[in-house]
Design a protein around this motif. Sequence first.
Motif, PDB file in Angstrom:
ATOM      1  N   ILE A 129       0.818  -1.211   0.000  1.00 35.82           N
ATOM      2  CA  ILE A 129       0.000   0.000   0.000  1.00 35.82           C
ATOM      3  C   ILE A 129       0.852   1.261   0.000  1.00 35.82           C
ATOM      4  CG2 ILE A 129      -1.635   1.358   1.380  1.00 35.82           C
ATOM      5  CD1 ILE A 129      -2.974  -0.856   0.001  1.00 35.82           C
ATOM      6  N   PHE A 130       1.882   1.283   0.835  1.00 33.99           N
ATOM      7  CA  PHE A 130       2.625   2.530   1.047  1.00 33.99           C
ATOM      8  C   PHE A 130       4.070   2.505   0.560  1.00 33.99           C
ATOM      9  CE2 PHE A 130      -0.566   2.146   4.500  1.00 33.99           C
ATOM     10  CZ  PHE A 130      -1.353   3.217   4.155  1.00 33.99           C
ATOM     11  N   GLY A 131       4.545   1.359   0.031  1.00 34.55           N
ATOM     12  CA  GLY A 131       5.936   1.261  -0.395  1.00 34.55           C
ATOM     13  C   GLY A 131       6.277   2.216  -1.527  1.00 34.55           C
ATOM     14  N   LYS A 132       7.404   2.902  -1.411  1.00 31.63           N
ATOM     15  CA  LYS A 132       7.798   3.895  -2.410  1.00 31.63           C
ATOM     16  C   LYS A 132       8.294   3.265  -3.703  1.00 31.63           C
ATOM     17  CE  LYS A 132       8.980   7.593   0.847  1.00 31.63           C
ATOM     18  NZ  LYS A 132      10.027   8.536   1.304  1.00 31.63           N
ATOM     19  N   PHE A 133       8.641   1.986  -3.643  1.00 30.65           N
ATOM     20  CA  PHE A 133       9.169   1.341  -4.839  1.00 30.65           C
ATOM     21  C   PHE A 133       8.063   0.893  -5.797  1.00 30.65           C
ATOM     22  CE2 PHE A 133      12.435   0.782  -1.576  1.00 30.65           C
ATOM     23  CZ  PHE A 133      13.528   1.318  -2.241  1.00 30.65           C
ATOM     24  N   ASP A 134       6.821   0.926  -5.331  1.00 23.42           N
ATOM     25  CA  ASP A 134       5.698   0.584  -6.194  1.00 23.42           C
ATOM     26  C   ASP A 134       5.424   1.755  -7.134  1.00 23.42           C
ATOM     27  OD1 ASP A 134       2.472   0.823  -6.494  1.00 23.42           O
ATOM     28  OD2 ASP A 134       3.130  -1.265  -6.558  1.00 23.42           O
ATOM     29  N   SER A 135       5.295   1.464  -8.432  1.00 27.19           N
ATOM     30  CA  SER A 135       5.109   2.537  -9.420  1.00 27.19           C
ATOM     31  C   SER A 135       3.836   3.334  -9.150  1.00 27.19           C
ATOM     32  CB  SER A 135       5.058   1.935 -10.833  1.00 27.19           C
ATOM     33  OG  SER A 135       3.982   1.013 -10.949  1.00 27.19           O
ATOM     34  N   GLY A 136       2.771   2.634  -8.732  1.00 30.65           N
ATOM     35  CA  GLY A 136       1.525   3.331  -8.421  1.00 30.65           C
ATOM     36  C   GLY A 136       1.685   4.264  -7.240  1.00 30.65           C
ATOM     37  N   ASN A 137       2.424   3.821  -6.233  1.00 29.91           N
ATOM     38  CA  ASN A 137       2.635   4.653  -5.053  1.00 29.91           C
ATOM     39  C   ASN A 137       3.506   5.860  -5.356  1.00 29.91           C
ATOM     40  OD1 ASN A 137       1.072   3.064  -3.412  1.00 29.91           O
ATOM     41  ND2 ASN A 137       2.764   1.857  -2.609  1.00 29.91           N
ATOM     42  N   GLN A 138       4.450   5.706  -6.264  1.00 35.05           N
ATOM     43  CA  GLN A 138       5.287   6.844  -6.652  1.00 35.05           C
ATOM     44  C   GLN A 138       4.416   7.953  -7.221  1.00 35.05           C
ATOM     45  OE1 GLN A 138       8.336   5.404  -9.308  1.00 35.05           O
ATOM     46  NE2 GLN A 138       9.190   3.989  -7.790  1.00 35.05           N
ATOM     47  N   THR A 139       3.442   7.563  -8.037  1.00 26.18           N
ATOM     48  CA  THR A 139       2.508   8.544  -8.596  1.00 26.18           C
ATOM     49  C   THR A 139       1.673   9.178  -7.490  1.00 26.18           C
ATOM     50  OG1 THR A 139       2.345   7.279 -10.662  1.00 26.18           O
ATOM     51  CG2 THR A 139       0.594   8.870 -10.206  1.00 26.18           C
ATOM     52  N   ARG A 140       1.230   8.355  -6.540  1.00 30.41           N
ATOM     53  CA  ARG A 140       0.402   8.862  -5.443  1.00 30.41           C
ATOM     54  C   ARG A 140       1.161   9.854  -4.571  1.00 30.41           C
ATOM     55  NH1 ARG A 140      -0.866   3.117  -5.242  1.00 30.41           N
ATOM     56  NH2 ARG A 140      -2.857   2.761  -6.291  1.00 30.41           N
ATOM     57  N   PHE A 141       2.447   9.588  -4.319  1.00 31.62           N
ATOM     58  CA  PHE A 141       3.233  10.498  -3.491  1.00 31.62           C
ATOM     59  C   PHE A 141       3.385  11.866  -4.157  1.00 31.62           C
ATOM     60  CE2 PHE A 141       5.058   6.566  -1.429  1.00 31.62           C
ATOM     61  CZ  PHE A 141       4.525   6.847  -0.173  1.00 31.62           C
ATOM     62  N   VAL A 142       3.500  11.867  -5.476  1.00 27.61           N
ATOM     63  CA  VAL A 142       3.563  13.132  -6.222  1.00 27.61           C
ATOM     64  C   VAL A 142       2.240  13.882  -6.074  1.00 27.61           C
ATOM     65  CG1 VAL A 142       3.735  14.168  -8.522  1.00 27.61           C
ATOM     66  CG2 VAL A 142       5.263  12.286  -7.878  1.00 27.61           C
ATOM     67  N   GLN A 143       1.136  13.148  -6.163  1.00 25.84           N
ATOM     68  CA  GLN A 143      -0.190  13.751  -6.020  1.00 25.84           C
ATOM     69  C   GLN A 143      -0.395  14.317  -4.609  1.00 25.84           C
ATOM     70  OE1 GLN A 143      -2.836  10.561  -7.113  1.00 25.84           O
ATOM     71  NE2 GLN A 143      -2.289  10.638  -9.280  1.00 25.84           N
ATOM     72  N   ILE A 144       0.028  13.573  -3.613  1.00 22.21           N
ATOM     73  CA  ILE A 144      -0.097  14.021  -2.219  1.00 22.21           C
ATOM     74  C   ILE A 144       0.661  15.322  -2.009  1.00 22.21           C
ATOM     75  CG2 ILE A 144       0.544  13.486   0.172  1.00 22.21           C
ATOM     76  CD1 ILE A 144       0.009  10.525  -0.524  1.00 22.21           C
ATOM     77  N   ASP A 145       1.878  15.377  -2.532  1.00 21.68           N
ATOM     78  CA  ASP A 145       2.717  16.581  -2.380  1.00 21.68           C
ATOM     79  C   ASP A 145       2.052  17.778  -3.047  1.00 21.68           C
ATOM     80  OD1 ASP A 145       5.379  17.826  -1.683  1.00 21.68           O
ATOM     81  OD2 ASP A 145       5.417  18.101  -3.867  1.00 21.68           O
ATOM     82  N   TYR A 146       1.465  17.558  -4.226  1.00 16.61           N
ATOM     83  CA  TYR A 146       0.811  18.648  -4.957  1.00 16.61           C
ATOM     84  C   TYR A 146      -0.407  19.182  -4.202  1.00 16.61           C
ATOM     85  CZ  TYR A 146      -1.662  21.160  -8.652  1.00 16.61           C
ATOM     86  OH  TYR A 146      -2.321  22.123  -9.370  1.00 16.61           O
ATOM     87  N   VAL A 147      -1.228  18.289  -3.667  1.00 14.62           N
ATOM     88  CA  VAL A 147      -2.437  18.698  -2.944  1.00 14.62           C
ATOM     89  C   VAL A 147      -2.076  19.494  -1.701  1.00 14.62           C
ATOM     90  CG1 VAL A 147      -4.415  17.869  -1.614  1.00 14.62           C
ATOM     91  CG2 VAL A 147      -3.869  16.825  -3.818  1.00 14.62           C
ATOM     92  N   ILE A 148      -1.083  19.031  -0.959  1.00 13.94           N
ATOM     93  CA  ILE A 148      -0.675  19.725   0.273  1.00 13.94           C
ATOM     94  C   ILE A 148      -0.186  21.137  -0.038  1.00 13.94           C
ATOM     95  CG2 ILE A 148       1.031  19.736   2.142  1.00 13.94           C
ATOM     96  CD1 ILE A 148       0.871  16.689   2.158  1.00 13.94           C
ATOM     97  N   LYS A 149       0.580  21.282  -1.095  1.00 11.77           N
ATOM     98  CA  LYS A 149       1.140  22.595  -1.440  1.00 11.77           C
ATOM     99  C   LYS A 149       0.089  23.544  -2.011  1.00 11.77           C
ATOM    100  CE  LYS A 149       5.876  21.045  -2.328  1.00 11.77           C
ATOM    101  NZ  LYS A 149       6.950  20.871  -3.343  1.00 11.77           N
ATOM    102  N   ASN A 150      -1.014  23.016  -2.559  1.00  9.94           N
ATOM    103  CA  ASN A 150      -2.031  23.860  -3.193  1.00  9.94           C
ATOM    104  C   ASN A 150      -3.373  23.835  -2.469  1.00  9.94           C
ATOM    105  OD1 ASN A 150      -0.810  24.740  -6.055  1.00  9.94           O
ATOM    106  ND2 ASN A 150      -0.176  22.633  -5.640  1.00  9.94           N
ATOM    107  N   PHE A 151      -3.344  23.461  -1.198  1.00 11.70           N
ATOM    108  CA  PHE A 151      -4.574  23.381  -0.418  1.00 11.70           C
ATOM    109  C   PHE A 151      -5.175  24.773  -0.190  1.00 11.70           C
ATOM    110  CE2 PHE A 151      -6.739  23.562   3.713  1.00 11.70           C
ATOM    111  CZ  PHE A 151      -7.729  22.618   3.514  1.00 11.70           C
ATOM    112  N   MET A 152      -6.510  24.869  -0.316  1.00  9.52           N
ATOM    113  CA  MET A 152      -7.244  26.101  -0.036  1.00  9.52           C
ATOM    114  C   MET A 152      -8.346  25.796   0.963  1.00  9.52           C
ATOM    115  SD  MET A 152      -7.656  27.871  -3.806  1.00  9.52           S
ATOM    116  CE  MET A 152      -8.941  28.938  -3.162  1.00  9.52           C
ATOM    117  N   VAL A 153      -8.580  26.707   1.894  1.00 12.57           N
ATOM    118  CA  VAL A 153      -9.601  26.499   2.926  1.00 12.57           C
ATOM    119  C   VAL A 153     -10.976  26.288   2.307  1.00 12.57           C
ATOM    120  CG1 VAL A 153     -10.791  27.537   4.896  1.00 12.57           C
ATOM    121  CG2 VAL A 153      -8.322  27.792   4.663  1.00 12.57           C
TER     122      VAL A 153
END
Length: 397
Positions: free
Chosen positions: A261-285
Motif C-alpha cells: 500500500i505505502f511502499g515507495k518502490f511501487d510505481s503506483g505509489n510513486q505517482t500517489r506520493f507526487v499527487q499528495i505533495d501537490y495537494v498539500i502545497k495547493n490546499f485552499m480552505v
Amino acid sequence: MRIELSKVISYIYFFCVLWGVFVSNGSQDILYIATVFFFLLIIFTHEKRFVWAQNTTEKICLFMIFIWIYGVLIGIISGNNITYIFRNFAGLVLFSVVYLLSNMPIDIHHICKFVLQCSFLQSLIIPTLYLFLHMNMWGIVESIPILSSCELNLDDTGYISILMNNASLIFVGYLYCLYKILFLGKIFSKYLFYVIYDLLVILLCVRTGGMEFELLMLTALMIFAFLGNKMNQKGFGLCIIGVLIGSTAMVLLNINPIYIIFGKFDSGNQTRFVQIDYVIKNFMVSGHGLGSEYTVLGKGYAIEVIYLDLMYKLGLFSVGIFGVYAYMLLEAMKLLKTRSGNAYDSMPLAMLGFIFFAFGNPVLFSGSSVLSCVLALIMIEDYRGKRCNNAYLINRN
C-alpha cells in the motif's frame, strides 16, 4: 401486488448496484439513469404516500448531498469545466436513495440475507473466473453481461488478479463467518472453512494492495471488538493462533500489505506520493471546487488518492465527509461490542470496508460504495432500535 412488485424491483436494483453491473468502462452514467428509473418505478408501484422521516440516517445522507452542492457552487465560481463539475463526485447524489429505502415495505433482515447471499455468490464466482483466466478462456467471461463487469488487475510483479467493480462485497460473508467463530465460539465448524476459503480467494484471486489492506483492517477491527468484550482463555488463545496463522500465510505467500500500500518502490505509489505533495502545497480552505483539474500532474479532474482529492476540491468541508465515515465506523464497532449474538451485527462494518480500499483506489463514491454506505446506516439505525414515526417498515427477526 404493487408492494410485491416494488420488492422485486428493489432487489434487482440492489443486486445490480452492489455487483457493479451498471458500471461500464469506469463510467457510472448507466447507474444514474437506472437510479432515476428505479425512483419512478418505486413511486408508481408504491401504495402509500411517501414519508420524509427526520432521523439520523436521513440527516447524514442529506448532509452528504449538501456537501456535493457546495462543491458544485465553488466549482462554478472558480470557473471550472461545467461537465467536469457535475460529474465529479456525482456518486454523492446517490445518497438520496435513502428516501426510497425509508418508504420501502422491506424487512431490513431480508435485505441483510440478500446481501449476504450476494457475497457468498461472489466468493464462488471469483475463483471460477480465475480458473477461466488461467485456462485462456477470458473471452467467454467478457461475453456474459453480469460477469463482464469484472476486470483484470496487473501489478508490478506481473501477477494478474480478478477485480470486481465492488470487490469489497466478499468481506460481508468473511466477517459474518468470522463473527460466528469469534463471538459465538463456533471454532471447529463450517464457518472456519468459509473464513479460510475467503482468505485464499482474497489473497490469491483478488490480490491487490487495496484488498489486502482492507482485509487487514477489517480483521483487526473484528478482533479488537471481540477483545472489547469479556473473553475467556480459549478465545484469547484463538486470537493468538489466528494472528500466527495469518502472519505465517503472509510470509509464505510473500505478502506485505503495508509495503504494497505505502511502499515507495511501487510505481503506483510513486505517482500517489507526487499527487499528495501537490495537494498539500495547493490546499485552499474553501477548496478549488468540483471539476478542478490537475493539469500540472497530467491528470483530469480525478486522482487516485481520493481523500486528498476531497481536501483539494472541498477544503475544510471535506472534514465533514471524514467525520461521517468515522461516525459510521464507530457505530458499527459499537454494534459488535454489544455482543448480541447475532452475526448480522457484523454486516455494517463489512459494508463499510470500501473506506479502507479507497485509500489507494477512487471507489469512495461509486454506486456500490454509496449504496453499501446507506444500507449500513439503515442497519445501524434499525439494530439500535432508533426508528422515527415508523418510517422504516422493518423488523429484526
